[in-house]
Design an enzyme around this catalytic site. Structure first.
Site, PDB file in Angstrom:
ATOM      1  N   ASP A  40       0.809  -1.219   0.000  1.00  0.00           N
ATOM      2  CA  ASP A  40       0.000   0.000   0.000  1.00  0.00           C
ATOM      3  C   ASP A  40       0.842   1.269   0.000  1.00  0.00           C
ATOM      4  OD1 ASP A  40      -2.446  -1.162  -0.125  1.00  0.00           O
ATOM      5  OD2 ASP A  40      -2.878  -1.027   2.013  1.00  0.00           O
ATOM      6  N   LYS A  62      -3.764   3.236  -3.050  1.00  0.00           N
ATOM      7  CA  LYS A  62      -5.010   3.850  -3.534  1.00  0.00           C
ATOM      8  C   LYS A  62      -5.004   5.336  -3.245  1.00  0.00           C
ATOM      9  CE  LYS A  62      -7.059  -0.099  -1.680  1.00  0.00           C
ATOM     10  NZ  LYS A  62      -7.845  -0.581  -0.587  1.00  0.00           N
ATOM     11  N   MET A 173      -8.013   8.953   8.717  1.00  0.00           N
ATOM     12  CA  MET A 173      -8.417   9.500   7.409  1.00  0.00           C
ATOM     13  C   MET A 173      -9.278  10.758   7.605  1.00  0.00           C
ATOM     14  SD  MET A 173      -9.131   6.009   5.251  1.00  0.00           S
ATOM     15  CE  MET A 173     -10.061   5.138   6.482  1.00  0.00           C
TER      16      MET A 173
HETATM   17  N1  SAH Z   1      -4.936  -0.115   8.898  1.00  0.00           N
HETATM   18  C1  SAH Z   1      -4.328   1.137   9.300  1.00  0.00           C
HETATM   19  C2  SAH Z   1      -5.246   2.324   9.039  1.00  0.00           C
HETATM   20  C3  SAH Z   1      -5.593   2.526   7.576  1.00  0.00           C
HETATM   21  S1  SAH Z   1      -6.489   4.013   7.304  1.00  0.00           S
HETATM   22  C4  SAH Z   1      -3.892   1.056  10.762  1.00  0.00           C
HETATM   23  O1  SAH Z   1      -4.288   0.126  11.487  1.00  0.00           O
HETATM   24  O2  SAH Z   1      -3.101   1.910  11.172  1.00  0.00           O
HETATM   25  C5  SAH Z   1      -5.174   5.154   6.914  1.00  0.00           C
HETATM   26  C6  SAH Z   1      -5.110   6.202   7.997  1.00  0.00           C
HETATM   27  O3  SAH Z   1      -4.371   5.736   9.110  1.00  0.00           O
HETATM   28  C7  SAH Z   1      -4.409   7.494   7.587  1.00  0.00           C
HETATM   29  O4  SAH Z   1      -5.258   8.362   6.879  1.00  0.00           O
HETATM   30  C8  SAH Z   1      -4.052   8.061   8.952  1.00  0.00           C
HETATM   31  O5  SAH Z   1      -5.178   8.622   9.594  1.00  0.00           O
HETATM   32  C9  SAH Z   1      -3.674   6.799   9.717  1.00  0.00           C
HETATM   33  N2  SAH Z   1      -2.229   6.508   9.669  1.00  0.00           N
HETATM   34  C10 SAH Z   1      -1.650   5.391   9.211  1.00  0.00           C
HETATM   35  N3  SAH Z   1      -0.317   5.438   9.410  1.00  0.00           N
HETATM   36  C11 SAH Z   1      -0.059   6.620  10.018  1.00  0.00           C
HETATM   37  C12 SAH Z   1       1.122   7.258  10.499  1.00  0.00           C
HETATM   38  N4  SAH Z   1       2.322   6.688  10.400  1.00  0.00           N
HETATM   39  N5  SAH Z   1       0.995   8.472  11.075  1.00  0.00           N
HETATM   40  C13 SAH Z   1      -0.193   9.069  11.195  1.00  0.00           C
HETATM   41  N6  SAH Z   1      -1.349   8.522  10.749  1.00  0.00           N
HETATM   42  C14 SAH Z   1      -1.274   7.306  10.189  1.00  0.00           C
END
Ligand code: SAH
Length: 255
Positions: A40, A62, A173
């Site tokens: 991803d 995406k 998000m």
């Molecule tokens: N499955 C992922 C979330 C996917 S949705 C999880 O469990 O972390 C994607 C969202 O996750 C981003 O828009 C943001 O809000 C958050 N996100 C993921 N990695 C991040 C990071 N390193 N720092 C800040 N926000 C993060």
């Protein structure tokens, strides 16, 4: 050599929030076994270094607006590679089942007779605030938390009242719609003075933290870049006791 009829296996692998040291031992072991890795947008090179040198790395990130189109391409890739017996690693940010459509890929693979194994990951929802000195629960301050996405709540104000009473809210998000989210939560009964934090690019070298109030976010006074975790609740105040700002090389702004 595998029998012609044997289908490959799909591993749904959680990559954690970005720092490669937050991968699990199991994720590292399984990454080495994969013939194909579908990864991803938020997956860094340092994480991909655990793939075999001869593994086929395919970027399937995406962008907003092309979600469904890309998702059907991802399903096609999983099917195509599984049919020729390959071991497929579907590497997703954080935990694969937290807003990652991982469970949909799991169900689809099973429908096609493809074996699936989940390798859970460290979710950004919990780890990113924690590492920034914001525990989601704390005795006497917060006994409950909810992790929500703003994506499907546009225009549905009744949804927000559900979140008015939960101690800590973690919004993923949510950068683009932050004003709408903050306004909706205030309209649903949350206090505009409530502390909030955005942690941008958590666990990565250029992490940046912005602390503010729900009211300031609602009034469009806060600049933030995606990806960020948006945390709302009294636990944000605990940062002061849990961090040494003078020792941090991360940027921290109070807006
Ligand atoms: N499955 C992922 C979330 C996917 S949705 C999880 O469990 O972390 C994607 C969202 O996750 C981003 O828009 C943001 O809000 C958050 N996100 C993921 N990695 C991040 C990071 N390193 N720092 C800040 N926000 C993060």
């Amino acid at each position: 050599m595998q029998a012609e009829s044997s289908l490959g296996k799909l591993y749904l692998i959680g990559a954690g929030p970005g720092d490669p040291e937050l991968l699990t031992l199991k994720a590292v072991r399984v990454l080495r076994e994969c013939d194909v890795i579908l990864y991803d947008r938020l997956i860094g090179k340092e994480t991909l270094q655990f793939a075999r040198p001869d593994a086929h790395l395919i970027y399937v990130g995406k962008h907003e607006g092309e979600q469904d189109h890309t998702q059907s391409k991802i399903f096609d890739l999983i099917r195509t590679h599984a049919l020729v017996g390959r071991t497929i690693g579907r590497l997703k940010g954080g935990d694969p089942l937290v807003f990652g459509r991982g469970a949909e890929e799991w169900a689809l693979a099973l429908e096609h007779g493809i074996e699936v194994e989940l390798i859970p990951g460290v979710s950004s929802a919990i780890a990113v605030p924690g590492l920034a000195g914001i525990p989601l629960t704390y005795r006497g301050v917060a006994q409950s938390f909810a992790v929500i996405t703003a994506h499907c709540h546009q225009g549905r104000t009744e949804q927000w009242s559900k979140y008015a009473k939960i101690d800590t809210l973690v919004i993923l998000m949510g950068v683009r719609n932050r004003e709408f989210i903050a306004q909706s939560l205030i309209a649903a009964g949350r206090d505009g003075q409530e502390p909030v934090a955005f942690i941008e690019r958590g666990t990565l070298p250029d992490e940046r933290i912005v602390e503010s109030t729900l009211g300031a976010v609602a009034a469009a006074q806060i600049e933030v870049q995606s990806p960020a975790v948006f945390v709302i609740g009294e636990v944000v105040r605990l940062r002061a006791a849990l961090t040494f700002p003078e020792l941090e090389n991360r940027q921290c702004l109070r807006a």
